[in-house]
Design an enzyme around this catalytic site. Structure first.
Site, PDB file in Angstrom:
ATOM      1  N   GLU A   1      55.696  -5.079 -46.663  1.00 41.74           N
ATOM      2  CA  GLU A   1      55.580  -6.434 -46.117  1.00 41.74           C
ATOM      3  C   GLU A   1      55.245  -7.468 -47.181  1.00 41.74           C
ATOM      4  O   GLU A   1      55.740  -8.610 -47.130  1.00 41.74           O
ATOM      5  CB  GLU A   1      54.528  -6.459 -45.007  1.00 41.74           C
TER       6      GLU A   1
ATOM      7  N   ARG B   1      49.758  -7.712 -43.178  1.00 37.41           N
ATOM      8  CA  ARG B   1      49.733  -6.994 -44.453  1.00 37.41           C
ATOM      9  C   ARG B   1      50.280  -7.842 -45.596  1.00 37.41           C
ATOM     10  O   ARG B   1      50.070  -7.526 -46.768  1.00 37.41           O
ATOM     11  CB  ARG B   1      50.532  -5.697 -44.311  1.00 37.41           C
TER      12      ARG B   1
ATOM     13  N   LYS C   1      63.232  15.351 -38.479  1.00 40.21           N
ATOM     14  CA  LYS C   1      62.688  14.590 -37.368  1.00 40.21           C
ATOM     15  C   LYS C   1      63.390  14.976 -36.069  1.00 40.21           C
ATOM     16  O   LYS C   1      64.615  15.112 -36.035  1.00 40.21           O
ATOM     17  CB  LYS C   1      62.848  13.087 -37.633  1.00 40.21           C
TER      18      LYS C   1
END
Length: 643
Positions: free
Chosen positions: A376, A404, A290
């Site tokens: 979640e 969610r 990243k």
């Protein structure tokens, strides 16, 4: 600023992915370098998600060079890494409008381009979507949707969510030709957590694809640092695995990897082989870094996941000075103070410790802070059991992410009346992240649950008291919501004082019309009141504080002393105003001739822009509140107002 634009002779020749087909492999390497420089330059002017896109520059280039998009459907999980993809797919001329009003979305968006076959912004949906496209292809879906491959690019962080495994389980059962590229950068927004993050590079190609291993040159000795250590750990772990292969192979996928996601030769060889040979579900494990190729991003702890405008040379971000703290920081500091007084308080988040302020809490109380990954549903049920076990959990999420876990909120928390405290960040319209991240619906979907306490902070001082209020509620679930960004600049109390449950407050006394605000539009209501006063009408302004339970006494007082009542909230229809209307109806108050209006977010998804402009579009800024008051009173002109 044009003087910061990089030199991009090859990229200048690319208007669509088909232009990549005429480039040599060496030229594709050069193109990737130019694409990375252009991405950095563009985001320096707009702000946005940078690190994730930099990590997939070579992968983006290789996929578009090998496959035939948009006939082949390329789905980016989350989509925050799609800026290089947008540059290569005919949107370079608009790339410096990213996340601005009328500009390109910061995520993939179907209405924006045929190269965005599926809209994304929340994680872990890509494999489900790709499988849907694969089945539609094999069933002869409409010709305009194409009949090509379905390719999902999903990060290792997104692979921590159960939905990804539900999709893989189904894909393995159906056996459709489907290509999943696992972009393993060992970091989503925060460092990944859970057993999956320790599993991912342990792997080998299955028998049908042994030649792919050779094509990828994936022997450990050929992998660059830091990938060698991970691959060695993988080899050690494979020794302890049961006969029959990896988790992915057990789910029905042929596996190849890990390969170096920044080696164009490896990527092109593997993708070409897969395109030629794959018959069923295929998973390609790609290792990336990243922030790759931009030193300030590589050096940053979050790899420049999300940035404001910045200087390309130094990487220094340009941030406007502010005298007010962010709501998120006020929440975190308030929770830390409550936790100092009560060792039963714990905090839970789903892969967003920094965004929710729980990084601060975790630094202070590491054993009482839990990041469960992008999960979640699990987070909510985990909190429910923590509460049942005698702890005081604060389940801390963005409003749109809590969506969610809604079944768990109902089934595991509300029905069992467990005292989970939901701290809901990013309530209301959020600006550049646009429609997918707007916290529009939580008032409605929480306030309709029996015995739920639902609060909204009008300012940062109120938020301090609401954290204390939630900590004090031990007999039922509660939720308090607060917006993104900075507070309004009010003085903060030294410590929070629990509010009386179901009691609002009158902020300004007036006559004729009462404005009852729920949440952070209170400051706009007060601005509207000031303007109305100048026109000869001084309204009463009240802060409801609670959507549930409603302050019935306050509402009765307001309707008894005013000819009109206006409610306003940063939520969709079905929320606070609807509960007030239901109460008025049940009490027969409408029969008295009361004029009632409810100001809510419009029945549409408000597109990205600055929050102020988004609320202007939504009709919820001070001028619109003032206009609503004049309209409900039947006053059209200043002269009539003074009369």
């Amino acid at each position: 600023m044009t003087n910061n634009r990089p030199h991009t002779p090859l990229l200048d020749q690319v208007n669509a992915p088909e232009d990549l087909k005429r480039l040599s492999d060496d030229e594709l390497c050069q193109l990737a370098d130019e694409l990375r420089a252009e991405t950095v330059s563009a985001v320096s002017e707009t702000g946005g998600h940078l690190g994730a896109g930099l990590g997939v520059v070579e992968l983006t280039t290789a996929v578009h060079a090998v496959f035939d998009t948009p006939k082949d459907r390329l789905i980016w999980d989350v989509g925050h890494q799609c800026y290089p993809h947008k540059i290569l797919t005919g949107r370079r001329d608009r790339i410096r409008t990213l996340r601005q009003g009328g500009g390109l979305s910061g995520f993939t968006k179907r209405s924006e381009s045929p190269y965005d076959p599926f809209g994304t912004a929340h994680s872990s949906t890509s494999i489900s979507a790709a499988l849907g496209f694969a089945v539609a292809r094999d069933l002869g879906g409409s010709p305009d949707h194409g009949l090509g491959d379905a390719i999902a690019v999903i990060g290792d962080g997104a692979m921590s969510a159960g939905m990804a495994y539900e999709a893989m389980n189904n894909a393995g059962h159906l056996g459709k030709r489907l290509i999943v590229i696992l972009n393993d950068n060992e970091m989503s927004i925060a460092p990944p957590v859970g057993a999956m993050s320790t599993y991912l590079s342990r792997l080998y190609a299955g028998e049908p694809f042994q030649e792919l291993k050779s094509a990828a040159k994936s022997a450990i000795s050929l992998l660059p640092e830091p990938f060698q250590d991970g691959a060695k750990r993988a080899k050690d772990m494979v020794k302890h695995m049961t006969v029959g292969g990896t988790l992915f192979e057990q789910l029905g996928f042929s596996y190849v990897g890990p390969i170096d996601g920044h080696d164009m030769e490896q990527l092109l060889n593997v993708l070409r082989t897969v395109k030629q040979r794959a018959t069923g579900p295929m998973l390609i494990h790609v290792l990336t870094k990243k922030g790759k190729g931009y030193a300030p991003a590589e050096a940053s702890l979050d790899k420049y996941h999300g940035v404001g405008k910045f200087d390309v040379i130094s990487g220094k971000q340009h941030k406007a000075p502010s005298n007010a703290p962010s709501y998120t920081k006020v929440f975190a500091q308030s929770l830390i103070k409550e936790a100092a007084k009560d060792d039963k308080i714990v905090a839970v988040t789903a892969a967003m410790p920094d965004g929710t302020g729980l990084d601060l809490f975790g630094a202070q109380y590491p054993s009482r802070c839990f990041d469960v990954g992008i999960a979640e549903q699990h987070a909510v049920t985990f909190c429910a059991a923590l509460a049942a076990g005698g702890m005081k959990p604060f389940c801390t999420m963005y409003s749109t992410f809590l969506q969610r876990g809604y079944d768990q909120v109902v089934h595991d928390v509300a029905i069992q009346r467990l005292p989970v405290r939901f701290a809901i960040d990013r309530a209301g319209l959020v600006g550049a992240d646009g429609q997918t991240h707007a916290g529009s619906f939580d008032i409605g979907f929480l306030a309709n649950l029996p015995d739920f306490v639902v609060l909204a902070a009008a300012d940062e001082a109120e938020l301090v008291h609401m954290v204390a209020t939630a900590a004090s509620i031990n007999d039922r679930p509660s939720a308090f919501r607060f917006p993104r960004g900075e507070g309004v600049g009010v003085e903060l109390p030294e410590t929070g004082i629990p509010l009386e449950i179901g009691k609002g407050r009158i902020v300004q006394h007036g006559s004729r019309v009462a404005i009852l605000s729920f949440g952070a539009r209170l400051s706009e209501c007060l601005k509207a009141a000031e303007s109305l006063t100048a026109k000869g009408i001084t309204p009463t302004v009240a802060d409801a504080r609670f959507a549930k339970p409603l302050d019935h006494a306050l509402i009765r007082e307001l309707v008894a002393n005013h000819e009109a009542l206006i409610t306003i909230e940063e939520g969709a229809v079905g929320g606070f105003g609807s509960h007030v209307a239901q109460f008025l109806s049940d009490e027969g108050i409408f029969d008295t001739g009361l004029k009632f209006r409810s100001m809510v977010l419009p029945d549409t998804f408000v597109d990205q822009d600055s929050p102020a402009k988004m609320y202007e579009v939504a009709g919820m800024n001070a001028p619109q509140i003032e206009a609503k008051a004049l309209e409900v009173l039947g006053v059209a002109q200043i002269g009539k107002a003074r009369a």
